[in-house]
Design a protein around this motif. Structure first.
Motif, short mmCIF file in Angstrom:
data_model
loop_
_atom_site.label_atom_id
_atom_site.label_comp_id
_atom_site.label_asym_id
_atom_site.label_seq_id
_atom_site.Cartn_x
_atom_site.Cartn_y
_atom_site.Cartn_z
N SER A 68 0.87 -1.18 0.00
CA SER A 68 0.00 0.00 0.00
C SER A 68 0.91 1.22 0.00
O SER A 68 2.13 1.10 0.15
N LEU A 69 0.33 2.40 -0.15
CA LEU A 69 1.14 3.62 -0.11
C LEU A 69 1.86 3.74 1.23
O LEU A 69 3.07 4.00 1.27
N ARG A 70 1.13 3.56 2.30
CA ARG A 70 1.73 3.67 3.63
C ARG A 70 2.78 2.59 3.85
O ARG A 70 3.87 2.88 4.34
N THR A 93 -5.98 -6.57 -2.91
CA THR A 93 -7.01 -6.57 -1.87
C THR A 93 -7.14 -5.22 -1.17
O THR A 93 -8.09 -5.00 -0.42
N ARG A 94 -6.21 -4.32 -1.45
CA ARG A 94 -6.27 -2.97 -0.87
C ARG A 94 -6.59 -1.92 -1.94
O ARG A 94 -6.40 -0.72 -1.72
N ASN A 99 -9.65 4.70 -4.21
CA ASN A 99 -10.90 5.45 -4.21
C ASN A 99 -11.11 6.25 -2.93
O ASN A 99 -11.75 7.30 -2.94
N GLU A 100 -10.57 5.74 -1.82
CA GLU A 100 -10.81 6.36 -0.51
C GLU A 100 -9.79 7.44 -0.17
O GLU A 100 -9.95 8.17 0.81
N TYR A 101 -8.75 7.56 -0.97
CA TYR A 101 -7.67 8.51 -0.68
C TYR A 101 -8.15 9.94 -0.93
O TYR A 101 -8.88 10.20 -1.88
N GLN A 110 -0.49 9.41 -7.91
CA GLN A 110 0.56 10.42 -7.91
C GLN A 110 1.44 10.30 -6.68
O GLN A 110 2.66 10.51 -6.76
N ALA A 111 0.83 9.94 -5.55
CA ALA A 111 1.62 9.76 -4.33
C ALA A 111 2.58 8.57 -4.49
O ALA A 111 3.74 8.63 -4.05
#
Length: 335
Positions: A68-70, A93-94, A99-101, A110-111
Motif C-alpha cells: 500500500s502507499l503507507r 485486496t487494498r 478510491n478512498e484517498y 501520484q503519491a
C-alpha cells in the motif's frame, strides 16, 4: 497426477556449506517482527535477531514488499536503514484505497509516483512496482472491477520508470495475463517482472514464462502435489525464491515436507533453527508459526530435490544471478 517422491541419495559434502540467497519477497513491515501479534504485544521486539538469523542462513539481501502507499513508505525506510531494497505499489485486496484517498485515485497514484521518483537510486531504493495484480479469492476486500482498474494504473508506473513488476495472482490468471498483454507487457521482452508466491498450474507457469516473466516460490507454493508439479516446471532461468515471511511457513502438512527430510543437519539448523511457541518466548530463538527469511534455504532445497543431479550450490547461484539481473542489484554481484 500425484507426485512420486523417490528417496534421495546420500547428501554430498558440498551441500554442507553456506549458500547465498536474496529473499525477493519479505514483509518486514509486519508488526509481528516487533513482538506485536493481532494488535497486542506478545513478546520483546526481536527484529534484529530475525535479521541475524537470516545472515547466518546466507541471506545476503532482501526486497521488502510494499502493499500500500503507507506500507511502501515504511518498506523504503526499512530498506534504507538496513541496506536492503523495496517494492512500491498497492496489493489488489487494498485497491479500494485508491478510491478512498483524499483527492481520489489520481492523487493516490501520484503519491505512489512521487515515492518512486524520490527513491530510485542507492541503497534502500525501489526495485519493482508492486505488490500489484489480481486476487479473485478475496473480492470481499475489493471487487474485481476495482482491482482491475487500479492494477492497470500501476502498470503505468512500471512503464514510466522501466521497473519490473512484482505481481500477485490468485484465481485470476486469465484476466491478469490479458491485462498485461493489453498494456504491452511480456511480448517484446523489455518489460518484465515476477509473479511472486506462485500457486497456479503448470499451464500457467508455462504461459507466464513464455511472456517473459519470472516465477517466485515460497512455502505456500509447495503445499500440494499439484503445487510441486508447477514448481518443477519452472525453468532455471526464470526461477526466483522468497519466503513471504512472516507468512507461508513450510510445515509438516505440506507435500514438500518429505523432500525437506533430506536437508543436512548443518543446513537445517540455519534454515529452520529451533524456536519457542507463544506465550513462551526466548530472545534469540524464532517464534514458532512466524516464518522468517532464514527459511529461504528450505525452499531452495525443495527445488534442488527435483533434480538431485544438479548440485545445490548451482541451483542457489543461478537463482542469485537471476535476482540480480531482474532487479538490477549490481552491487550484490560479488564472486
Amino acid at each position: 497426477m500425484p507426485v512420486t517422491i523417490i528417496p534421495s541419495k546420500p547428501v554430498p559434502t558440498e551441500s554442507s556449506g553456506t549458500f547465498r540467497f536474496i529473499d525477493i519477497g519479505v514483509n518486514l513491515t509486519d508488526h509481528v517482527f516487533h513482538g506485536i501479534h493481532h494488535g497486542k504485544r506478545k513478546h520483546e521486539d526481536d527484529f534484529e535477531a530475525v535479521l541475524d538469523r537470516s545472515r547466518l542462513a546466507g541471506v545476503q539481501s532482501m526486497i521488502i514488499t510494499g502493499g500500500s502507499l503507507r506500507e511502501s513508505t515504511t518498506a523504503l525506510s526499512l530498506a534504507a536503514q538496513h541496506g536492503f531494497f523495496a517494492t512500491v505499489g498497492c496489493h489488489p485486496t487494498r485497491s479500494k484505497e485508491f478510491n478512498e484517498y483524499p483527492g481520489g485515485p489520481e492523487a493516490y497514484l501520484q503519491a505512489l509516483d512521487s515515492l518512486i521518483s524520490a527513491n530510485l537510486h542507492g541503497k534502500g531504493r525501489v526495485v519493482a512496482i508492486g505488490e500489484c495484480g489480481l486476487d479473485y479469492d478475496r473480492t470481499h476486500f475489493a471487487p474485481e472491477d476495482v482491482q482491475r482498474r487500479h492494477f492497470r494504473s500501476q502498470l503505468f508506473l512500471a512503464k514510466k520508470y522501466k521497473l519490473p513488476l512484482f505481481l500477485h495472482s490468485r484465481a485470476a490468471h486469465k484476466d491478469l495475463v490479458n491485462i498485461l498483454r493489453d498494456e504491452g507487457f511480456g511480448e517484446d521482452g523489455e518489460r518484465k517482472g515476477v509473479v511472486h508466491s506462485f500457486t497456479g498450474s503448470v499451464e500457467e507457469v508455462i504461459e507466464l514464462m513464455d511472456m517473459g516473466f519470472h516465477i517466485s516460490v515460497n512455502g505456500c507454493s509447495l503445499k500440494t502435489e499439484q503445487n510441486l508439479l508447477a514448481a518443477k516446471a519452472i525453468r532455471p532461468d526464470k526461477l526466483l525464491l522468497e519466503t513471504d515471511a512472516p507468512w507461508c511457513s513450510m510445515t509438516s502438512t505440506h507435500a514438500s515436507y518429505t523432500l525437506l527430510e533430506t536437508l543436512p543437519a548443518s543446513l537445517k539448523s540455519k534454515y529452520f533453527p529451533s524456536g519457542t511457541k507463544l506465550p513462551s518466548f526466548m530472545m534469540g530463538k524464532p517464534v514458532k508459526g512466524r516464518n522468517e527469511p532464514s527459511a529461504i534455504g528450505g525452499v531452495a532445497w525443495v527445488i534442488h530435490s527435483f533434480n538431485e543431479e544438479v548440485p545445490f550450490e548451482k541451483v542457489t547461484e543461478k537463482v542469485y544471478k537471476n535476482t540480480i539481473e531482474l532487479f538490477g542489484l549490481d552491487e550484490l554481484q560479488v564472486a
